[in-house]
Design a protein around this motif. Sequence first.
Motif, PDB file in Angstrom:
ATOM      1  N   GLU A  45      -0.886 -31.349 -10.788  1.00 40.64           N
ATOM      2  CA  GLU A  45      -0.305 -30.325 -11.649  1.00 40.64           C
ATOM      3  C   GLU A  45       0.462 -29.288 -10.828  1.00 40.64           C
ATOM      4  N   ALA A  46      -0.108 -28.864  -9.704  1.00 35.09           N
ATOM      5  CA  ALA A  46       0.574 -27.890  -8.844  1.00 35.09           C
ATOM      6  C   ALA A  46       1.870 -28.467  -8.283  1.00 35.09           C
ATOM      7  N   ALA A  47       1.844 -29.748  -7.909  1.00 34.69           N
ATOM      8  CA  ALA A  47       3.058 -30.380  -7.389  1.00 34.69           C
ATOM      9  C   ALA A  47       4.139 -30.440  -8.467  1.00 34.69           C
ATOM     10  N   LEU A  48       3.759 -30.811  -9.679  1.00 33.46           N
ATOM     11  CA  LEU A  48       4.727 -30.897 -10.770  1.00 33.46           C
ATOM     12  C   LEU A  48       5.260 -29.523 -11.168  1.00 33.46           C
ATOM     13  N   ASN A  49       4.428 -28.483 -11.003  1.00 32.22           N
ATOM     14  CA  ASN A  49       4.846 -27.127 -11.337  1.00 32.22           C
ATOM     15  C   ASN A  49       5.602 -26.435 -10.198  1.00 32.22           C
ATOM     16  N   GLY A  50       5.641 -27.073  -9.035  1.00 33.81           N
ATOM     17  CA  GLY A  50       6.325 -26.477  -7.893  1.00 33.81           C
ATOM     18  C   GLY A  50       5.517 -25.383  -7.210  1.00 33.81           C
ATOM     19  N   THR A  51       4.201 -25.373  -7.423  1.00 33.93           N
ATOM     20  CA  THR A  51       3.366 -24.338  -6.823  1.00 33.93           C
ATOM     21  C   THR A  51       2.448 -24.875  -5.732  1.00 33.93           C
ATOM     22  N   LEU A  52       2.620 -26.109  -5.353  1.00 32.91           N
ATOM     23  CA  LEU A  52       1.785 -26.712  -4.313  1.00 32.91           C
ATOM     24  C   LEU A  52       2.229 -26.189  -2.952  1.00 32.91           C
ATOM     25  N   PRO A  53       1.301 -25.651  -2.139  1.00 33.64           N
ATOM     26  CA  PRO A  53       1.693 -25.194  -0.803  1.00 33.64           C
ATOM     27  C   PRO A  53       2.235 -26.364   0.015  1.00 33.64           C
ATOM     28  N   THR A  54       3.243 -26.092   0.809  1.00 26.98           N
ATOM     29  CA  THR A  54       3.857 -27.145   1.623  1.00 26.98           C
ATOM     30  C   THR A  54       3.822 -26.762   3.096  1.00 26.98           C
ATOM     31  N   THR A  55       4.118 -27.730   3.936  1.00 25.37           N
ATOM     32  CA  THR A  55       4.210 -27.520   5.372  1.00 25.37           C
ATOM     33  C   THR A  55       5.346 -28.394   5.890  1.00 25.37           C
ATOM     34  N   THR A  56       5.754 -28.159   7.109  1.00 28.82           N
ATOM     35  CA  THR A  56       6.808 -28.982   7.695  1.00 28.82           C
ATOM     36  C   THR A  56       6.190 -30.223   8.323  1.00 28.82           C
ATOM     37  N   VAL A  57       6.991 -31.245   8.503  1.00 24.09           N
ATOM     38  CA  VAL A  57       6.522 -32.456   9.172  1.00 24.09           C
ATOM     39  C   VAL A  57       6.123 -32.115  10.604  1.00 24.09           C
ATOM     40  N   THR A  58       6.901 -31.270  11.249  1.00 25.83           N
ATOM     41  CA  THR A  58       6.597 -30.877  12.627  1.00 25.83           C
ATOM     42  C   THR A  58       5.213 -30.242  12.715  1.00 25.83           C
ATOM     43  N   ALA A  59       4.897 -29.344  11.785  1.00 29.71           N
ATOM     44  CA  ALA A  59       3.586 -28.692  11.786  1.00 29.71           C
ATOM     45  C   ALA A  59       2.474 -29.706  11.539  1.00 29.71           C
ATOM     46  N   ALA A  60       2.702 -30.633  10.635  1.00 29.88           N
ATOM     47  CA  ALA A  60       1.692 -31.655  10.340  1.00 29.88           C
ATOM     48  C   ALA A  60       1.454 -32.561  11.544  1.00 29.88           C
ATOM     49  N   VAL A  61       2.527 -32.964  12.219  1.00 22.82           N
ATOM     50  CA  VAL A  61       2.404 -33.816  13.413  1.00 22.82           C
ATOM     51  C   VAL A  61       1.656 -33.072  14.508  1.00 22.82           C
ATOM     52  N   GLU A  62       1.987 -31.820  14.732  1.00 20.57           N
ATOM     53  CA  GLU A  62       1.313 -31.036  15.760  1.00 20.57           C
ATOM     54  C   GLU A  62      -0.166 -30.846  15.434  1.00 20.57           C
TER      55      GLU A  62
END
Length: 96
Positions: A69-86
């Motif tokens: 629901e948060a993803a569909l509403n545009g309220t899901l927190p996100t991160t960068t690929v670089t941050a996830a890889v690190e």
Amino acid sequence: MSAQPVHSHEPDRVPRNADGIAAALDGGRRMDFYRELLAAAPEDAGAVLRRWWCEAMLDTDPEGDRLTEAALNGTLPTTTVTAAVERRRAAGRPVE
């Protein structure tokens, strides 16, 4: 002080093997998983297992509906690929 995961999960919720992954998937998706795993070259089987383990973890996430629901509403927190890889490297996890 230690860092805690933002979204913790029970590590054994889905075992990291073909049987555990298959048990967590519903019938149609289970067949797709087995089809892809059986068609994979031996050197690609690990990547297939990792991808489907992620799918199974998402499918069995007790907060899955809230996250969807948060993803569909545009309220899901996100991160960068670089941050996830690190973050994965820092935790000693594979990065492919």
